[in-house]
Design an enzyme around this catalytic site. Structure first.
Site, PDB file in Angstrom:
ATOM      1  N   PRO A 247       0.801  -1.238   0.000  1.00  0.00           N
ATOM      2  CA  PRO A 247       0.000   0.000   0.000  1.00  0.00           C
ATOM      3  C   PRO A 247       0.826   1.278   0.000  1.00  0.00           C
ATOM      4  O   PRO A 247       0.838   2.033   0.974  1.00  0.00           O
ATOM      5  CB  PRO A 247      -0.826  -0.143   1.284  1.00  0.00           C
ATOM      6  N   CYS A 248       1.474   1.546  -1.120  1.00  0.00           N
ATOM      7  CA  CYS A 248       2.240   2.788  -1.231  1.00  0.00           C
ATOM      8  C   CYS A 248       1.339   4.015  -1.165  1.00  0.00           C
ATOM      9  O   CYS A 248       1.805   5.117  -0.869  1.00  0.00           O
ATOM     10  CB  CYS A 248       3.078   2.795  -2.504  1.00  0.00           C
TER      11      CYS A 248
END
Length: 281
Positions: A247-248
């Site tokens: 989850p950048c």
């Protein structure tokens, strides 16, 4: 395009994406009736679309779409990665999150740029627009989104990371993992991380951030033992090949700015809003 849900998630995302532009242009106080009219929908239909997509009303969801939402997240849902790790928030314990298991390619294999590797790929409908998904026999290795670029550009982007691999179109091999990844079914989602050692450290840190929470680039740098490498961390975040699952989008600037997002800031904003709504619903 493989539609994995009875109702098209892509249709819902497109409505949300247009609504985001209206809210940016007219402000978060725009009325439900006015918003629905600009979507060419009745208020009742617009309400149903939003509620089906994310589980909350359009009025409540507008709060999550505003440009100031990132600052609110940093104030109220900031995660210190060390604390998250010690509290067991990673893996299956994360609120409303997936159970991810992963392994990383060896540095030597990575240096060969995918030589000898067979990567299967396919296009799928997702909550965030058309998704290009890639995977090996060990797990998913790439997810890109084409709502802000063309499908050809997304394909070229992911293929350029492992130029010596053999690519085979085989969506049926990936579909069970994709169903789990986007919430149409429950089950493990195996990931195969193909990157340099420093990148993999950053990506593993990102997977410690619970859904609906955020952290900062500098916090990630501290967590991996390179506190002065904030810029390098930002680069590694931007090179994350498995968007959404690694989850950048949950990494923000300390100032409350969104920072960059490889597949377009509207996609990052919609992901943060979608997760906030699901956590608070």
């Amino acid at each position: 395009m493989n539609n994995l849900a009875e109702d098209s998630q892509g249709y819902h995302f497109n409505v949300m994406r247009r609504a985001l532009d209206v809210i940016d242009d007219q402000g978060p106080a725009v009325s439900l009736d006015a918003l629905a009219a600009q979507m060419n929908m009745s208020p009742a239909h617009f309400q149903r679309v939003f509620s089906r997509w994310v589980g909350v009303s359009p009025k409540r969801y507008q709060q999550y779409l505003t440009l100031g939402h990132a600052k609110a997240l940093l104030q109220n849902r900031f995660t210190t990665l060390q604390t998250a790790h010690e509290a067991g928030l990673s893996g299956g314990g994360r609120l409303h999150d997936l159970f991810l298991r992963w392994e990383a390619m060896s540095p030597g294999d990575f240096a060969r740029k995918g030589d000898g590797l067979t990567i299967h790929w396919g296009w799928f409908d997702s909550p965030f627009g058309p998704a290009l998904v890639m995977g090996t026999d060990k797990g998913l290795c790439g997810i890109g989104f084409a709502s802000e670029c063309t499908e050809a550009e997304a394909m070229q982007d992911l293929q350029s990371r492992w130029p010596n691999a053999a690519y085979v179109e085989a969506p049926e091999r990936l579909a069970p993992w994709v169903r789990n990844a986007f919430g149409q079914a429950e089950g493990d989602v195996p990931l195969f991380l193909i990157g340099a050692p420093f990148q993999i450290k950053v990506w593993e840190a990102l997977m410690q951030i619970p859904s609906g929470h955020v952290t900062s680039y500098s916090e990630i740098a501290d967590f991996i033992g390179h506190p002065k490498a904030v810029r390098a961390v930002g680069t590694a975040v931007g090179r994350n090949p498995i968007s959404y699952l690694i989850p950048c989008h949950r990494a923000l600037r300390k100032s409350g700015g969104l920072g960059g997002y490889h597949w377009g800031l509207p996609v990052k904003r919609s992901m943060l809003a979608w997760e906030s709504a699901r956590v608070e619903a």
